[in-house]
Scaffold this active site. Sequence first.
Site, PDB file in Angstrom:
ATOM      1  N   THR A  78       2.031   7.063   0.589  1.00  0.00           N
ATOM      2  CA  THR A  78       1.028   5.937   0.636  1.00  0.00           C
ATOM      3  C   THR A  78       0.713   6.394  -1.514  1.00  0.00           C
ATOM      4  OG1 THR A  78      -1.196   5.276   0.600  1.00  0.00           O
ATOM      5  CG2 THR A  78      -1.046   7.457  -0.286  1.00  0.00           C
ATOM      6  N   SER A  88       0.493  -1.273  -0.035  1.00  0.00           N
ATOM      7  CA  SER A  88      -0.069  -0.223  -0.579  1.00  0.00           C
ATOM      8  C   SER A  88       0.812   1.358   0.088  1.00  0.00           C
ATOM      9  CB  SER A  88      -0.816  -0.307   1.139  1.00  0.00           C
ATOM     10  OG  SER A  88      -0.243   0.608   2.932  1.00  0.00           O
ATOM     11  N   THR A 148      -1.952   2.995   4.712  1.00  0.00           N
ATOM     12  CA  THR A 148      -0.925   4.498   4.919  1.00  0.00           C
ATOM     13  C   THR A 148      -0.414   3.758   6.017  1.00  0.00           C
ATOM     14  OG1 THR A 148      -2.733   4.865   3.542  1.00  0.00           O
ATOM     15  CG2 THR A 148      -1.273   6.413   4.235  1.00  0.00           C
ATOM     16  N   ARG A 192      -7.020   9.944  -9.082  1.00  0.00           N
ATOM     17  CA  ARG A 192      -7.821  10.175  -8.113  1.00  0.00           C
ATOM     18  C   ARG A 192      -6.859  10.930  -6.664  1.00  0.00           C
ATOM     19  NH1 ARG A 192      -6.765   7.130  -2.771  1.00  0.00           N
ATOM     20  NH2 ARG A 192      -9.111   7.166  -1.587  1.00  0.00           N
ATOM     21  N   VAL A 193      -7.022  11.335  -6.164  1.00  0.00           N
ATOM     22  CA  VAL A 193      -6.152  12.117  -4.771  1.00  0.00           C
ATOM     23  C   VAL A 193      -6.761  11.366  -3.651  1.00  0.00           C
ATOM     24  CG1 VAL A 193      -5.370  14.012  -4.120  1.00  0.00           C
ATOM     25  CG2 VAL A 193      -4.828  13.325  -5.800  1.00  0.00           C
ATOM     26  N   THR A 223      -5.196   6.762   8.414  1.00  0.00           N
ATOM     27  CA  THR A 223      -4.753   5.647   7.314  1.00  0.00           C
ATOM     28  C   THR A 223      -6.662   5.013   7.354  1.00  0.00           C
ATOM     29  OG1 THR A 223      -3.941   3.928   7.235  1.00  0.00           O
ATOM     30  CG2 THR A 223      -4.802   3.876   9.525  1.00  0.00           C
ATOM     31  N   GLY A 224      -6.942   4.790   6.690  1.00  0.00           N
ATOM     32  CA  GLY A 224      -7.803   4.290   6.145  1.00  0.00           C
ATOM     33  C   GLY A 224      -8.886   4.723   4.935  1.00  0.00           C
ATOM     34  N   ASP A 225      -9.969   4.907   4.783  1.00  0.00           N
ATOM     35  CA  ASP A 225     -11.071   4.850   3.655  1.00  0.00           C
ATOM     36  C   ASP A 225     -10.818   7.020   3.635  1.00  0.00           C
ATOM     37  OD1 ASP A 225     -12.734   5.494   1.642  1.00  0.00           O
ATOM     38  OD2 ASP A 225     -14.460   4.728   2.578  1.00  0.00           O
ATOM     39  N   GLY A 226      -9.263   7.064   2.329  1.00  0.00           N
ATOM     40  CA  GLY A 226      -9.521   8.305   2.508  1.00  0.00           C
ATOM     41  C   GLY A 226     -10.273   9.714   1.708  1.00  0.00           C
TER      42      GLY A 226
END
Length: 367
Positions: free
Chosen positions: A239, A82, A221, A249-250, A272-275
């Site tokens: 990441t 990742s 991340t 996508r950013v 970290t996670g669903d950005g």
Amino acid sequence: MAYFREFRLTSLVLCLSTSSGVRCAIESSNSPGLPMVINTWGGPFTAATDAAYLSLLKPETSALDAVEIGCLTCEANQCDGSVGYGGSPDENCETTLDAMIMDGTTMKSGAVAALRRIKEAVSVARHVLEHTTHTLLAGDFATDFAVANGFTTQNLTTEASAGSCAQWKAAACQPNYRINVTPDPGTSCGPYAPLALDARADAAYAAQLLAHRGRPLGHDTISLIALHASGAMAAGTSTNGAGRKVPGRVGDGPITGSGSYVDGEVGGCGATGDGDVMMRFLPCYQAVENLRRGMTPTEAAADAVHRMLRKYPDVQSGLVVVDAGGAHGGAGSGWTFTYAYRGGDMNETVVVSVPPVNGAAVDLRRG
């Protein structure tokens, strides 16, 4: 062999009245002492913890140096697939990188987003911080900037990432991130055309905007905070984003206050996670401001997570928070989140497991 010990994540704030006002000192029950490094995730990410911490034992290393060293370690090691090259290919099978680095003294940050063909994303971000007055560069222009500053272009695709993308396309591009398009993104690779939406139909429009497409892929991340023995702080994130993302996508990683954030007078945070969801809430900025208001690190993290859960009950998130004295805590949702730290005279990194917000944290010492 791993050793387990439970502990309470608490801190005591002592405030003394002086002639110049009120001064507060943080007495931390779980601070290992300075210097210290703390970051999201255990497992392969502890290589970054160790590299950054050991660098801080050298007098010439700054907090910013340590953050860069730690993130570079994960970029080179492709931590968990990742971070760094060869991971999380987009719909076109290309890996692009996001990174950010922030100085806790000046509050200045530098970042790159959707960086193409350059492996050392966090180092390019540091060049943005130190050699421009900007905060964020993106895409091919970020690559041009990197090349002008001495970085070498390289192919970020590996045999494994190309094979993974080919398998995804053979499976009708499932899962993906498309919504409200035709043909049905649940059964087709496209190309897609947008469906007309009616913003006047409030309930229906909201449901269309929040259409569920399954769990995102590859959203781990490395977000790392370094505390120098002098008390100086820095933070950073690196990441390769969400796997199978729409090209361009950013995520939250390069966004100051979302992927990470630091104020050397107060503390720092890494996320970290669903950005795509998390960046709507700037959770690390919120967590550090919570510290400023007097919350403990654990309370600060949990409050930021709950703010997201109120709108997105299924969000996967993880926050690690550390105050200026080294007291630390974390909170997460949707999964069991882990973070790693090493400080003071510790001779090994400790990994802390943090269940979703209603659970208790457990220390996982590497043997």
